[in-house]
Design a protein around this motif. Structure first.
Motif, PDB file in Angstrom:
ATOM      1  N   ALA A   1       0.835  -1.212   0.000  1.00 21.58           N
ATOM      2  CA  ALA A   1       0.000   0.000   0.000  1.00 21.58           C
ATOM      3  C   ALA A   1       0.867   1.258   0.000  1.00 21.58           C
ATOM      4  N   ARG A   2       1.945   1.252   0.756  1.00 20.68           N
ATOM      5  CA  ARG A   2       2.832   2.420   0.801  1.00 20.68           C
ATOM      6  C   ARG A   2       3.480   2.674  -0.561  1.00 20.68           C
ATOM      7  N   PHE A   3       3.931   1.613  -1.231  1.00 17.97           N
ATOM      8  CA  PHE A   3       4.543   1.797  -2.552  1.00 17.97           C
ATOM      9  C   PHE A   3       3.514   2.230  -3.594  1.00 17.97           C
ATOM     10  N   GLN A   4       2.280   1.780  -3.458  1.00 18.91           N
ATOM     11  CA  GLN A   4       1.241   2.181  -4.412  1.00 18.91           C
ATOM     12  C   GLN A   4       0.622   3.535  -4.077  1.00 18.91           C
ATOM     13  N   SER A   5       0.896   4.064  -2.889  1.00 16.69           N
ATOM     14  CA  SER A   5       0.277   5.322  -2.461  1.00 16.69           C
ATOM     15  C   SER A   5       0.678   6.517  -3.330  1.00 16.69           C
ATOM     16  N   VAL A   6       1.688   6.336  -4.170  1.00 16.39           N
ATOM     17  CA  VAL A   6       2.073   7.392  -5.107  1.00 16.39           C
ATOM     18  C   VAL A   6       0.893   7.759  -6.010  1.00 16.39           C
ATOM     19  N   ILE A   7      -0.009   6.819  -6.248  1.00  5.89           N
ATOM     20  CA  ILE A   7      -1.171   7.067  -7.110  1.00  5.89           C
ATOM     21  C   ILE A   7      -2.051   8.156  -6.508  1.00  5.89           C
ATOM     22  N   SER A   8      -2.435   7.981  -5.239  1.00  9.47           N
ATOM     23  CA  SER A   8      -3.316   8.966  -4.600  1.00  9.47           C
ATOM     24  C   SER A   8      -2.599  10.282  -4.323  1.00  9.47           C
ATOM     25  N   LYS A   9      -1.308  10.208  -4.072  1.00 10.00           N
ATOM     26  CA  LYS A   9      -0.526  11.441  -3.879  1.00 10.00           C
ATOM     27  C   LYS A   9      -0.592  12.306  -5.133  1.00 10.00           C
ATOM     28  N   GLU A  10      -0.423  11.661  -6.297  1.00 11.37           N
ATOM     29  CA  GLU A  10      -0.491  12.392  -7.565  1.00 11.37           C
ATOM     30  C   GLU A  10      -1.902  12.890  -7.864  1.00 11.37           C
ATOM     31  N   ILE A  11      -2.908  12.085  -7.536  1.00 13.89           N
ATOM     32  CA  ILE A  11      -4.296  12.516  -7.772  1.00 13.89           C
ATOM     33  C   ILE A  11      -4.566  13.823  -7.033  1.00 13.89           C
ATOM     34  N   LYS A  12      -4.133  13.902  -5.782  1.00 13.22           N
ATOM     35  CA  LYS A  12      -4.316  15.133  -5.002  1.00 13.22           C
ATOM     36  C   LYS A  12      -3.652  16.323  -5.695  1.00 13.22           C
ATOM     37  N   GLU A  13      -2.400  16.134  -6.096  1.00 15.95           N
ATOM     38  CA  GLU A  13      -1.642  17.221  -6.725  1.00 15.95           C
ATOM     39  C   GLU A  13      -2.274  17.624  -8.061  1.00 15.95           C
ATOM     40  N   GLN A  14      -2.704  16.649  -8.831  1.00 15.61           N
ATOM     41  CA  GLN A  14      -3.239  16.921 -10.168  1.00 15.61           C
ATOM     42  C   GLN A  14      -4.621  17.561 -10.116  1.00 15.61           C
ATOM     43  N   LEU A  15      -5.457  17.133  -9.175  1.00 16.18           N
ATOM     44  CA  LEU A  15      -6.764  17.775  -9.018  1.00 16.18           C
ATOM     45  C   LEU A  15      -6.609  19.221  -8.585  1.00 16.18           C
ATOM     46  N   ASN A  16      -5.658  19.443  -7.690  1.00 16.28           N
ATOM     47  CA  ASN A  16      -5.394  20.816  -7.225  1.00 16.28           C
ATOM     48  C   ASN A  16      -4.953  21.701  -8.385  1.00 16.28           C
ATOM     49  N   GLN A  17      -4.135  21.134  -9.237  1.00 19.30           N
ATOM     50  CA  GLN A  17      -3.628  21.874 -10.397  1.00 19.30           C
ATOM     51  C   GLN A  17      -4.741  22.151 -11.402  1.00 19.30           C
ATOM     52  N   LYS A  18      -5.614  21.163 -11.631  1.00 18.49           N
ATOM     53  CA  LYS A  18      -6.657  21.288 -12.649  1.00 18.49           C
ATOM     54  C   LYS A  18      -7.892  22.042 -12.161  1.00 18.49           C
ATOM     55  N   LEU A  19      -8.289  21.759 -10.919  1.00 18.06           N
ATOM     56  CA  LEU A  19      -9.579  22.254 -10.425  1.00 18.06           C
ATOM     57  C   LEU A  19      -9.478  23.151  -9.193  1.00 18.06           C
ATOM     58  N   GLY A  20      -8.270  23.268  -8.644  1.00 13.76           N
ATOM     59  CA  GLY A  20      -8.117  24.077  -7.433  1.00 13.76           C
ATOM     60  C   GLY A  20      -8.671  23.387  -6.194  1.00 13.76           C
ATOM     61  N   ARG A  21      -8.802  22.074  -6.243  1.00 12.66           N
ATOM     62  CA  ARG A  21      -9.250  21.274  -5.093  1.00 12.66           C
ATOM     63  C   ARG A  21      -8.452  19.981  -5.062  1.00 12.66           C
ATOM     64  N   LYS A  22      -8.151  19.484  -3.873  1.00 16.33           N
ATOM     65  CA  LYS A  22      -7.307  18.299  -3.760  1.00 16.33           C
ATOM     66  C   LYS A  22      -8.097  16.993  -3.707  1.00 16.33           C
ATOM     67  N   ASN A  23      -9.386  17.092  -3.395  1.00 20.57           N
ATOM     68  CA  ASN A  23     -10.166  15.883  -3.170  1.00 20.57           C
ATOM     69  C   ASN A  23     -11.270  15.710  -4.199  1.00 20.57           C
ATOM     70  N   PRO A  24     -11.429  14.503  -4.742  1.00 22.55           N
ATOM     71  CA  PRO A  24     -12.579  14.217  -5.596  1.00 22.55           C
ATOM     72  C   PRO A  24     -13.810  13.950  -4.725  1.00 22.55           C
TER      73      PRO A  24
END
Length: 395
Positions: free
Chosen positions: A205-228
């Motif tokens: 889970a820790r090694f795969q957690s990069v997925i959710s880390k990027e989702i937070k960063e990318q949503l913030n960049q695209k929509l100005g919010r970190k959470n879907p």
């Protein structure tokens, strides 16, 4: 309640632990004592992040699926794990564990694989880092995933067929565990999902957690919010779902949705929908929900998807189910196939059959127009072309 990490004994609520033969105790205990110290060290983190960026090709895009969004009346984004080197999320964990094995002085790697993606990822990591690699794979899966078998062999791995039981993923895990018992001192077992004895579910889970880390960063960049509003992922053992959910697990506002493999239907006797059919038991070193008879014999699962063809789920996901933290759907073979062909024809993306189960949730769940929905596209469909071609005229 903390859903992210297990307690000191490896339990997520009532699920997890380490139920292992005495011969494996030194190996597992060494991992338990050293894994966090090693993977959180600056040296490890620097090397691992460099490989994720320059070798794997991360960060993977968070793609706004315009056609899907119009069809289902929501803002639907696909986390494109299919664009990773080797074609799936599996490389995130395989590279991390191979690096960890080197730090522990292990030179021989064993792994199990169902769809072949974890086997390919492990063989790739071993080729890169100069480690011996043996991959156990069910005899049936070897036949239905021939392209991935060829890739593993080309990468220098030895592919060993599991010929017992259903000759699929469960049996490949059994064979890998037997190998580990016989070669405990020089061998590290790179488990491909959030299953197995502690610390493997947490480690993966820790090694795969990069997925959710990027989702937070990318949503913030695209929509100005970190959470879907919603996160959707498929679950067999559950590594891509663990990675997709990880940084959102303790957020009460993000709704988590899990797609399990319904096979031919929950009541058909040919299914892998563990939360609908399973009872509490111990499988492959941890306590979780398992498809089993009253006297504890494992019931053979079925799914058109080799990667979801597993008679249990990881303890993290069982805990999410027990606490009603995530909503679980059973997706039948035909529903997954329909979603795969729909995505291919509307977005020009051929998904893995595993990922198609997550996409099929869109036909079962109603969303609002303003809802931001992120689906983990865990892998690409190259490996499943033979199956898709058999059904081409039906969809």
């Amino acid at each position: 309640m903390n859903f992210q990490n297990p307690d000191k004994d490896g339990y997520y609520g009532d699920f997890g632990g380490a139920f292992i033969p005495e011969m494996l105790y030194p190996n597992v205990e060494e991992l338990q004592q050293k894994y966090i110290q090693i993977i959180e060290s600056e040296e490890f983190e620097t090397e691992y992040q460099d490989l994720l960026t320059n070798y794997v090709g991360r960060a993977t895009p968070l793609y706004f699926a315009k056609s899907l969004s119009e069809k289902y009346g929501a803002q639907i984004y696909l986390k494109r794990e299919d664009l990773n080197h080797t074609g799936a999320h599996k490389i995130n964990n395989a590279l991390g564990q191979a690096l960890l094995a080197k730090k522990l002085g292990k030179k021989r790697i064993i792994a199990e694989t169902g769809a072949g993606q974890h086997g390919v990822a492990t063989a790739t990591a071993c080729a890169l880092l100069g480690l011996e690699c043996i991959v156990y794979m069910g005899e049936i899966d070897i036949d239905r995933q021939a392209p991935n078998v060829a890739r593993m062999k080309m990468l220098g791995a030895k592919v060993v067929p599991a010929t017992s039981g259903s000759k699929t993923l469960k049996d490949a895990v059994n064979e890998a565990l037997r190998d580990w018992i016989n070669n405990a001192t020089n061998t590290h077992y790179i488990i491909g999902s959030v299953v197995g004895p502690h610390p493997f579910p947490d480690l993966v889970a820790r090694f795969q957690s990069v997925i959710s880390k990027e989702i937070k960063e990318q949503l913030n960049q695209k929509l100005g919010r970190k959470n879907p509003d919603y996160l959707i992922a498929c679950v067999g053992g559950g590594s891509n779902a663990a990675g997709t959910f990880y940084h959102f697990l303790n957020d009460q506002y993000v709704k988590l949705i899990v797609a399990e493999a319904g096979g031919l239907g929950i009541d058909s006797g040919k299914s892998a929908a563990t939360t609908f059919l399973g009872t509490l038991g111990i499988l492959h070193g941890s306590q979780s929900l398992i498809m089993q008879t009253e006297d504890g014999q494992v019931i053979e699962p079925h799914s058109i998807s080799a990667g979801l063809d597993y008679p249990g789920i990881g303890p993290m996901h069982t805990h999410l189910f027990a606490e009603k933290k995530a909503e679980f759907f059973s997706i039948n073979d035909d529903e997954a196939l329909q979603s795969a062909f729909d995505l291919t024809k509307t977005e020009g993306i051929i998904p893995a059959l595993e990922s198609a189960h997550a996409l099929a949730v869109l036909d079962k769940k109603k969303f609002e127009k303003e809802d931001v929905v992120v689906i983990c596209l865990s892998g690409r469909g190259d490996k499943d072309m033979e199956t898709y071609l058999k059904h081409l005229d039906n969809y």
